[in-house]
Design a protein around this motif. Structure first.
Motif, PDB file in Angstrom:
ATOM      1  N   PRO A   1       0.818  -1.204   0.000  1.00  0.00           N
ATOM      2  CA  PRO A   1       0.000   0.000   0.000  1.00  0.00           C
ATOM      3  C   PRO A   1       0.856   1.260   0.000  1.00  0.00           C
ATOM      4  O   PRO A   1       2.047   1.205   0.280  1.00  0.00           O
ATOM      5  CB  PRO A   1      -0.790  -0.123   1.314  1.00  0.00           C
ATOM      6  CG  PRO A   1       0.055  -0.983   2.182  1.00  0.00           C
ATOM      7  CD  PRO A   1       0.754  -1.937   1.255  1.00  0.00           C
TER       8      PRO A   1
ATOM      9  N   ASN B   1      -3.585  -1.048   8.099  1.00  0.00           N
ATOM     10  CA  ASN B   1      -4.301  -2.186   7.523  1.00  0.00           C
ATOM     11  C   ASN B   1      -4.332  -3.340   8.531  1.00  0.00           C
ATOM     12  O   ASN B   1      -3.393  -4.128   8.618  1.00  0.00           O
ATOM     13  CB  ASN B   1      -3.625  -2.617   6.224  1.00  0.00           C
ATOM     14  CG  ASN B   1      -4.396  -3.727   5.516  1.00  0.00           C
ATOM     15  OD1 ASN B   1      -5.480  -4.131   5.952  1.00  0.00           O
ATOM     16  ND2 ASN B   1      -3.839  -4.226   4.432  1.00  0.00           N
TER      17      ASN B   1
ATOM     18  N   ARG C   1       1.550   2.448   7.441  1.00  0.00           N
ATOM     19  CA  ARG C   1       1.733   1.045   7.014  1.00  0.00           C
ATOM     20  C   ARG C   1       0.976   0.082   7.904  1.00  0.00           C
ATOM     21  O   ARG C   1       0.546  -0.988   7.461  1.00  0.00           O
ATOM     22  CB  ARG C   1       3.223   0.709   7.018  1.00  0.00           C
ATOM     23  CG  ARG C   1       3.545  -0.663   6.413  1.00  0.00           C
ATOM     24  CD  ARG C   1       3.274  -0.652   4.921  1.00  0.00           C
ATOM     25  NE  ARG C   1       3.705  -1.881   4.297  1.00  0.00           N
ATOM     26  CZ  ARG C   1       2.941  -2.955   4.107  1.00  0.00           C
ATOM     27  NH1 ARG C   1       1.695  -2.963   4.513  1.00  0.00           N
ATOM     28  NH2 ARG C   1       3.410  -4.025   3.490  1.00  0.00           N
ATOM     29  N   ASN C   2       0.797   0.452   9.164  1.00  0.00           N
ATOM     30  CA  ASN C   2       0.127  -0.451  10.113  1.00  0.00           C
ATOM     31  C   ASN C   2      -1.379  -0.238  10.192  1.00  0.00           C
ATOM     32  O   ASN C   2      -2.057  -0.925  10.967  1.00  0.00           O
ATOM     33  CB  ASN C   2       0.743  -0.281  11.507  1.00  0.00           C
ATOM     34  CG  ASN C   2       2.094  -0.958  11.617  1.00  0.00           C
ATOM     35  OD1 ASN C   2       2.200  -2.180  11.627  1.00  0.00           O
ATOM     36  ND2 ASN C   2       3.144  -0.158  11.685  1.00  0.00           N
TER      37      ASN C   2
ATOM     38  N   ALA D   1      -6.096  -5.890   8.388  1.00  0.00           N
ATOM     39  CA  ALA D   1      -6.312  -7.183   7.732  1.00  0.00           C
ATOM     40  C   ALA D   1      -5.007  -7.966   7.651  1.00  0.00           C
ATOM     41  O   ALA D   1      -5.009  -9.194   7.566  1.00  0.00           O
ATOM     42  CB  ALA D   1      -6.896  -6.978   6.338  1.00  0.00           C
ATOM     43  N   GLU D   2      -3.887  -7.253   7.682  1.00  0.00           N
ATOM     44  CA  GLU D   2      -2.583  -7.899   7.694  1.00  0.00           C
ATOM     45  C   GLU D   2      -2.193  -8.257   9.124  1.00  0.00           C
ATOM     46  O   GLU D   2      -2.363  -7.453  10.033  1.00  0.00           O
ATOM     47  CB  GLU D   2      -1.511  -6.966   7.106  1.00  0.00           C
ATOM     48  CG  GLU D   2      -1.642  -6.729   5.617  1.00  0.00           C
ATOM     49  CD  GLU D   2      -0.520  -5.860   5.093  1.00  0.00           C
ATOM     50  OE1 GLU D   2      -0.134  -6.047   3.936  1.00  0.00           O
ATOM     51  OE2 GLU D   2      -0.046  -4.994   5.841  1.00  0.00           O
TER      52      GLU D   2
END
Length: 203
Positions: free
Chosen positions: A8, A165, A162-163, A167-168
């Motif tokens: 992303p 999301n 970056r964090n 879902a990861e």
């Protein structure tokens, strides 16, 4: 792409990669120049009985550059020191949320420090002070503090983004580095060694 997944914030990732290349160039050049300057000064002192008059001042200038550019580089690589005893005991989702808060807060703090540093640089520049040996404007030394703090703020902001999301499952300590106690550069070196060893065994 990273590990088969779309990364992303691709545009920010390209900026991050470009900044990383510049950081490596500046850090590498700074360290090499320090080594050359120090060796030349020692050689001149003991062989020609004459030191380089600006050697100490140049090294001080380079140390400031390496220190503050290194700050952003360390953040980008996720190799900064962390106190994580309580953090490590938390569930993954909670740790991810904590990482967002920590990174965002640190980004804001670094930005504030960069702003105050910029104000100080402007004051020094307005007074027209110069360095004693090289006769360079003194603010050129301190401007690297602003650059380093600003880049560090940017890196922490990327980490927070970056964090976002959830879902990861992975938790990122920088834009691309996953939270791990294993040094990524050491792990990559070990992996390359194992691959080379396997190729030699096959041959």
């Amino acid at each position: 792409m990273q590990d088969g997944k779309t990364v992303p914030f691709g545009f920010l990732g390209k900026i991050d990669a470009g900044v990383g290349r510049i950081e490596v160039l500046i850090l590498g050049s700074g360290i090499i120049l320090m080594a050359i300057n120090t060796i030349a000064n020692v050689f001149g002192r003991y062989v020609f009985n004459q030191s380089i008059y600006f050697s100490e001042e140049l090294n001080e200038f380079l140390i400031v550059i390496v220190t503050f550019m290194g700050l952003g580089y360390a953040t980008r690589k996720g190799i900064h020191i962390r106190m994580s005893a309580i953090y490590d005991a938390l569930p993954t989702k909670v740790r991810k949320a904590f990482m967002i808060v920590i990174a965002a807060t640190t980004s804001v703090m670094m930005a504030i420090l960069a702003w105050y540093a910029l104000e100080y640089v402007q004051k020094v520049a307005s007074r027209g002070r110069i360095t004693p040996a090289l006769q360079l404007p003194l603010y050129l030394t301190y401007v690297w503090v602003v650059v380093g703090l600003a880049l560090t703020s940017f890196q922490y902001a990327l980490t927070a983004l970056r964090n976002l999301n959830f879902a990861e499952e992975e938790i990122y300590v920088s834009y691309l580095e996953i939270d791990s106690y294993e040094d990524p550069e050491t792990a990559a070196a070990i992996q390359r060694y194992e691959e080379n060893a396997n190729e030699e065994n096959k041959s």
